[in-house]
Design a protein around this motif. Structure first.
Motif, PDB file in Angstrom:
ATOM      1  N   MET A   1      49.303  39.778  44.547  1.00 16.85           N
ATOM      2  CA  MET A   1      49.082  40.803  43.544  1.00 16.85           C
ATOM      3  C   MET A   1      47.888  41.642  43.969  1.00 16.85           C
ATOM      4  SD  MET A   1      48.098  40.386  39.505  1.00 16.85           S
ATOM      5  CE  MET A   1      49.688  39.824  39.019  1.00 16.85           C
ATOM      6  N   GLY A   2      48.034  42.938  43.973  1.00 15.04           N
ATOM      7  CA  GLY A   2      46.953  43.831  44.355  1.00 15.04           C
ATOM      8  C   GLY A   2      45.959  44.043  43.231  1.00 15.04           C
ATOM      9  N   ASP A   3      44.751  44.501  43.596  1.00 14.33           N
ATOM     10  CA  ASP A   3      43.709  44.732  42.605  1.00 14.33           C
ATOM     11  C   ASP A   3      44.085  45.800  41.586  1.00 14.33           C
ATOM     12  OD1 ASP A   3      42.103  42.830  43.737  1.00 14.33           O
ATOM     13  OD2 ASP A   3      41.029  44.254  45.009  1.00 14.33           O
ATOM     14  N   ASP A   4      44.948  46.742  41.975  1.00 12.43           N
ATOM     15  CA  ASP A   4      45.300  47.842  41.084  1.00 12.43           C
ATOM     16  C   ASP A   4      46.335  47.448  40.032  1.00 12.43           C
ATOM     17  OD1 ASP A   4      47.226  47.491  43.027  1.00 12.43           O
ATOM     18  OD2 ASP A   4      47.723  49.623  43.164  1.00 12.43           O
ATOM     19  N   GLU A   5      46.851  46.216  40.100  1.00 13.80           N
ATOM     20  CA  GLU A   5      47.870  45.777  39.161  1.00 13.80           C
ATOM     21  C   GLU A   5      47.282  45.172  37.893  1.00 13.80           C
ATOM     22  OE1 GLU A   5      50.867  43.382  40.984  1.00 13.80           O
ATOM     23  OE2 GLU A   5      50.855  44.601  42.788  1.00 13.80           O
ATOM     24  N   GLY A   6      46.000  44.926  37.837  1.00 12.81           N
ATOM     25  CA  GLY A   6      45.369  44.346  36.665  1.00 12.81           C
ATOM     26  C   GLY A   6      45.492  42.835  36.653  1.00 12.81           C
ATOM     27  N   PRO A   7      45.046  42.214  35.551  1.00 12.40           N
ATOM     28  CA  PRO A   7      45.068  40.755  35.482  1.00 12.40           C
ATOM     29  C   PRO A   7      46.494  40.213  35.397  1.00 12.40           C
ATOM     30  CG  PRO A   7      44.323  41.685  33.400  1.00 12.40           C
ATOM     31  CD  PRO A   7      44.477  42.825  34.363  1.00 12.40           C
ATOM     32  N   LEU A   8      46.635  38.958  35.775  1.00 16.58           N
ATOM     33  CA  LEU A   8      47.925  38.276  35.681  1.00 16.58           C
ATOM     34  C   LEU A   8      48.414  38.309  34.240  1.00 16.58           C
ATOM     35  CD1 LEU A   8      50.114  36.388  36.894  1.00 16.58           C
ATOM     36  CD2 LEU A   8      48.626  34.485  36.263  1.00 16.58           C
ATOM     37  N   ARG A  40      51.808  20.485  27.831  1.00 16.53           N
ATOM     38  CA  ARG A  40      52.247  19.701  28.988  1.00 16.53           C
ATOM     39  C   ARG A  40      53.089  20.563  29.923  1.00 16.53           C
ATOM     40  NH1 ARG A  40      54.559  15.120  26.491  1.00 16.53           N
ATOM     41  NH2 ARG A  40      52.423  14.481  26.146  1.00 16.53           N
ATOM     42  N   ASP A  41      52.775  20.529  31.192  1.00 18.95           N
ATOM     43  CA  ASP A  41      53.514  21.217  32.249  1.00 18.95           C
ATOM     44  C   ASP A  41      53.422  22.743  32.173  1.00 18.95           C
ATOM     45  OD1 ASP A  41      55.182  21.106  34.575  1.00 18.95           O
ATOM     46  OD2 ASP A  41      56.877  21.693  33.352  1.00 18.95           O
ATOM     47  N   ALA A  42      52.462  23.273  31.448  1.00 20.56           N
ATOM     48  CA  ALA A  42      52.378  24.728  31.268  1.00 20.56           C
ATOM     49  C   ALA A  42      51.140  25.314  31.932  1.00 20.56           C
ATOM     50  CB  ALA A  42      52.369  25.078  29.787  1.00 20.56           C
ATOM     51  N   ILE A  43      51.338  26.452  32.561  1.00 21.90           N
ATOM     52  CA  ILE A  43      50.231  27.292  33.007  1.00 21.90           C
ATOM     53  C   ILE A  43      50.079  28.361  31.932  1.00 21.90           C
ATOM     54  CG2 ILE A  43      49.410  28.916  34.750  1.00 21.90           C
ATOM     55  CD1 ILE A  43      51.052  27.329  36.788  1.00 21.90           C
ATOM     56  N   VAL A  44      48.857  28.580  31.479  1.00 17.05           N
ATOM     57  CA  VAL A  44      48.594  29.448  30.331  1.00 17.05           C
ATOM     58  C   VAL A  44      47.728  30.625  30.754  1.00 17.05           C
ATOM     59  CG1 VAL A  44      47.644  29.525  27.991  1.00 17.05           C
ATOM     60  CG2 VAL A  44      48.686  27.402  28.841  1.00 17.05           C
ATOM     61  N   VAL A  45      48.103  31.813  30.287  1.00 18.45           N
ATOM     62  CA  VAL A  45      47.300  33.010  30.514  1.00 18.45           C
ATOM     63  C   VAL A  45      46.844  33.546  29.166  1.00 18.45           C
ATOM     64  CG1 VAL A  45      47.331  35.412  31.321  1.00 18.45           C
ATOM     65  CG2 VAL A  45      48.437  33.649  32.672  1.00 18.45           C
ATOM     66  N   VAL A  46      45.557  33.875  29.076  1.00 21.47           N
ATOM     67  CA  VAL A  46      45.060  34.567  27.881  1.00 21.47           C
ATOM     68  C   VAL A  46      45.453  36.029  28.061  1.00 21.47           C
ATOM     69  CG1 VAL A  46      43.069  35.122  26.451  1.00 21.47           C
ATOM     70  CG2 VAL A  46      43.130  32.943  27.709  1.00 21.47           C
ATOM     71  N   GLU A  47      46.413  36.466  27.273  1.00 22.32           N
ATOM     72  CA  GLU A  47      46.956  37.816  27.402  1.00 22.32           C
ATOM     73  C   GLU A  47      46.118  38.847  26.640  1.00 22.32           C
ATOM     74  OE1 GLU A  47      49.597  38.794  29.216  1.00 22.32           O
ATOM     75  OE2 GLU A  47      50.509  36.876  29.725  1.00 22.32           O
ATOM     76  N   GLN A  48      45.507  38.409  25.551  1.00 21.20           N
ATOM     77  CA  GLN A  48      44.730  39.325  24.704  1.00 21.20           C
ATOM     78  C   GLN A  48      43.689  38.525  23.944  1.00 21.20           C
ATOM     79  OE1 GLN A  48      46.744  42.388  22.189  1.00 21.20           O
ATOM     80  NE2 GLN A  48      45.920  41.189  20.505  1.00 21.20           N
ATOM     81  N   GLY A  49      42.516  39.103  23.769  1.00 21.10           N
ATOM     82  CA  GLY A  49      41.473  38.479  22.964  1.00 21.10           C
ATOM     83  C   GLY A  49      40.738  37.370  23.688  1.00 21.10           C
ATOM     84  N   THR A  62      34.352  29.404  25.888  1.00 19.99           N
ATOM     85  CA  THR A  62      35.138  30.582  25.528  1.00 19.99           C
ATOM     86  C   THR A  62      35.838  31.125  26.767  1.00 19.99           C
ATOM     87  OG1 THR A  62      33.624  31.124  23.734  1.00 19.99           O
ATOM     88  CG2 THR A  62      35.055  32.892  24.510  1.00 19.99           C
ATOM     89  N   VAL A  63      37.123  31.411  26.606  1.00 20.15           N
ATOM     90  CA  VAL A  63      37.922  32.013  27.666  1.00 20.15           C
ATOM     91  C   VAL A  63      38.484  33.325  27.136  1.00 20.15           C
ATOM     92  CG1 VAL A  63      38.457  29.835  28.804  1.00 20.15           C
ATOM     93  CG2 VAL A  63      39.960  30.678  27.000  1.00 20.15           C
ATOM     94  N   GLY A  64      38.737  34.272  28.039  1.00 25.07           N
ATOM     95  CA  GLY A  64      39.167  35.588  27.582  1.00 25.07           C
ATOM     96  C   GLY A  64      40.327  36.150  28.368  1.00 25.07           C
ATOM     97  N   CYS A  65      40.667  37.351  28.021  1.00 21.85           N
ATOM     98  CA  CYS A  65      41.808  38.060  28.574  1.00 21.85           C
ATOM     99  C   CYS A  65      41.820  37.992  30.102  1.00 21.85           C
ATOM    100  CB  CYS A  65      41.777  39.506  28.102  1.00 21.85           C
ATOM    101  SG  CYS A  65      43.255  40.425  28.521  1.00 21.85           S
ATOM    102  N   GLY A  66      42.962  37.553  30.639  1.00 18.98           N
ATOM    103  CA  GLY A  66      43.124  37.438  32.080  1.00 18.98           C
ATOM    104  C   GLY A  66      42.829  36.061  32.627  1.00 18.98           C
ATOM    105  N   ASP A  67      42.191  35.200  31.838  1.00 20.05           N
ATOM    106  CA  ASP A  67      41.896  33.849  32.318  1.00 20.05           C
ATOM    107  C   ASP A  67      43.178  33.028  32.384  1.00 20.05           C
ATOM    108  OD1 ASP A  67      39.203  34.364  32.599  1.00 20.05           O
ATOM    109  OD2 ASP A  67      38.637  33.446  30.692  1.00 20.05           O
TER     110      ASP A  67
END
Length: 103
Positions: A1-8, A40-49, A62-67
């Motif tokens: 993923m390139g830098d210009d694509e934003g967070p995962l 269980r068995d999940a990869i999680v992305v903080v999409e917002q907030g 505390t974790v935030g958007c993109g983590d």
């Protein structure tokens, strides 16, 4: 993923048929009791907030958007939204019953 694509983001991703997406939203002030089976068995992305993770020991992180998180088998008590906007988590895991390739 390139830098210009934003967070995962799993919300914008096209997932393989053997994966499933679960979206969890927490409005401002909401608290979600931690249940290891939910993650269980999940990869999680903080999409917002932002989400505050409270451990059984009382420590908080505390974790935030993109983590990107792995929340399975952790000594957590709660997930809490202390922010002013709804927090959105996207969890991707393998399907319990995979979809046949010709489906």
């Amino acid at each position: 993923m390139g830098d210009d694509e934003g967070p995962l983001s799993f919300l914008r991703a096209r997932l393989r048929p053997d994966l499933e997406l679960r979206v969890v939203t927490l409005p401002p002030g909401a608290v979600l009791d931690y249940d290891e089976a939910d993650w269980r068995d999940a990869i999680v992305v903080v999409e917002q907030g932002q989400i505050e993770l409270e451990a059984l020991s009382g420590t908080r992180q505390t974790v935030g958007c993109g983590d990107v998180l792995w929340l399975a088998a952790l000594p957590l008590r709660t997930l809490r939204n202390r922010g002013a906007v709804t927090a959105t988590l996207a969890a991707v895991s393998r399907r319990a019953h995979p979809v046949p390739p010709d489906a």
